[in-house]
Design an enzyme around this catalytic site. Sequence first.
Site, PDB file in Angstrom:
ATOM      1  N   ARG A  75      58.776  69.914   5.175  1.00 21.90           N
ATOM      2  CA  ARG A  75      59.430  68.861   4.375  1.00 21.90           C
ATOM      3  C   ARG A  75      58.744  68.711   3.018  1.00 21.90           C
ATOM      4  NH1 ARG A  75      64.106  67.240   5.093  1.00 21.90           N
ATOM      5  NH2 ARG A  75      63.787  66.653   7.270  1.00 21.90           N
ATOM      6  N   ARG A 101      64.157  79.640   6.114  1.00 20.02           N
ATOM      7  CA  ARG A 101      63.050  78.718   5.816  1.00 20.02           C
ATOM      8  C   ARG A 101      62.072  78.583   6.976  1.00 20.02           C
ATOM      9  NH1 ARG A 101      65.254  72.414   5.957  1.00 20.02           N
ATOM     10  NH2 ARG A 101      66.426  72.556   7.891  1.00 20.02           N
ATOM     11  N   HIS A 161      65.898  74.518  -2.335  1.00 20.70           N
ATOM     12  CA  HIS A 161      65.924  73.070  -2.035  1.00 20.70           C
ATOM     13  C   HIS A 161      64.681  72.387  -2.623  1.00 20.70           C
ATOM     14  CE1 HIS A 161      66.295  69.455   0.318  1.00 20.70           C
ATOM     15  NE2 HIS A 161      67.188  69.947   1.155  1.00 20.70           N
ATOM     16  N   ASP A 205      73.896  62.212  -1.709  1.00 19.49           N
ATOM     17  CA  ASP A 205      73.952  63.569  -1.153  1.00 19.49           C
ATOM     18  C   ASP A 205      75.214  64.236  -1.707  1.00 19.49           C
ATOM     19  OD1 ASP A 205      73.749  65.838   0.354  1.00 19.49           O
ATOM     20  OD2 ASP A 205      73.527  64.813   2.287  1.00 19.49           O
ATOM     21  N   GLU A 264      68.781  70.973  -6.228  1.00 19.05           N
ATOM     22  CA  GLU A 264      68.763  72.270  -5.562  1.00 19.05           C
ATOM     23  C   GLU A 264      69.715  73.248  -6.246  1.00 19.05           C
ATOM     24  OE1 GLU A 264      69.562  71.437  -1.384  1.00 19.05           O
ATOM     25  OE2 GLU A 264      68.899  69.381  -1.680  1.00 19.05           O
TER      26      GLU A 264
END
Length: 290
Positions: A75, A101, A161, A205, A264
């Site tokens: 994170r 990832r 990201h 978002d 991103e």
Amino acid sequence: MTCVEELNELYALENDLSFETHASGLTLARVNIPECQAECMLHGAHVLSYRPAHRERSILFLSDQAVFAQGKPIRGGIPICFPWFGSHPTDQTLPAHGWARTQAWELIETARTKNQVILRMALAQDELYSICELAFGAELSIDVSVTNGSDIPRTFEIALHTYFEINSITDVEVSGLENVPYVDQLKNEIHPGENTTIRFEEETDRIYQGSVKKITLSERNQKTQFIIEPRGSRSTIVWNPWIEKSKRMADFGDEEYLRMCCIETANVRANQIKLAAGQTHSTGATIRLA
Ligand code: BG6
């Protein structure tokens, strides 16, 4: 010989780049040159921190509750979401944001130029051959090229990201995405775009769909400006989880939403990449302070 010893023997660059075993057991590359200091995990080809000279701390946010473990996403920093973004389109049992990832990438090359350290890492899965090139200097560049190694056409999504570390989410604004249409992922609605800068007052978002040359994340009081210059990208995701979602995320502090903002560089949904057999596409961004 341990893996880290071998990496240092083959790829270290004097005092400028070295490899070590992180407390979690994962392998960490450390860059230390006059232009910047940076850390990158081979796990996910994941940039953890990047501190240009004359700045006290990394410009990238990393959660105090980040989990460092094989098979788990980290994170903060710059996770590479690939070959899908969000939930898998047909199989909900597959991990969110794809497999890139959460896997160890293979280091294939390092280089020192006059003012940069360059790392190249590779990952091959499902006949998709990916190379991530990171260039650490007065700016940070990340480019991920993907080649379709199968003999049929393939599609994929990708997002770099990037978590930016800020002083307060209520004091930042994002410019460069004015009048770009976006999908509000929270309401599942399409917006034609707005002619104002983006400010944050609630969970946000959004997937902006369109090519842009430059995005600026500005801190009003601290006068810091982060510049993002995308390449080969037709989507940009802007994300902040705000209060309730922060509480739901196990690897994120309840108040950490105040200190981060994700912008991103991506190619997702209607702008996913379609590759003919043997074709390559590259998605990248340069990130710097103004
Ligand atoms: C963002 C998505 O890019 O990533 C959000 O737009 C998502 O919907 C966020 O919540 C974090 O995803 P994850 O899988 O790292 O928790």
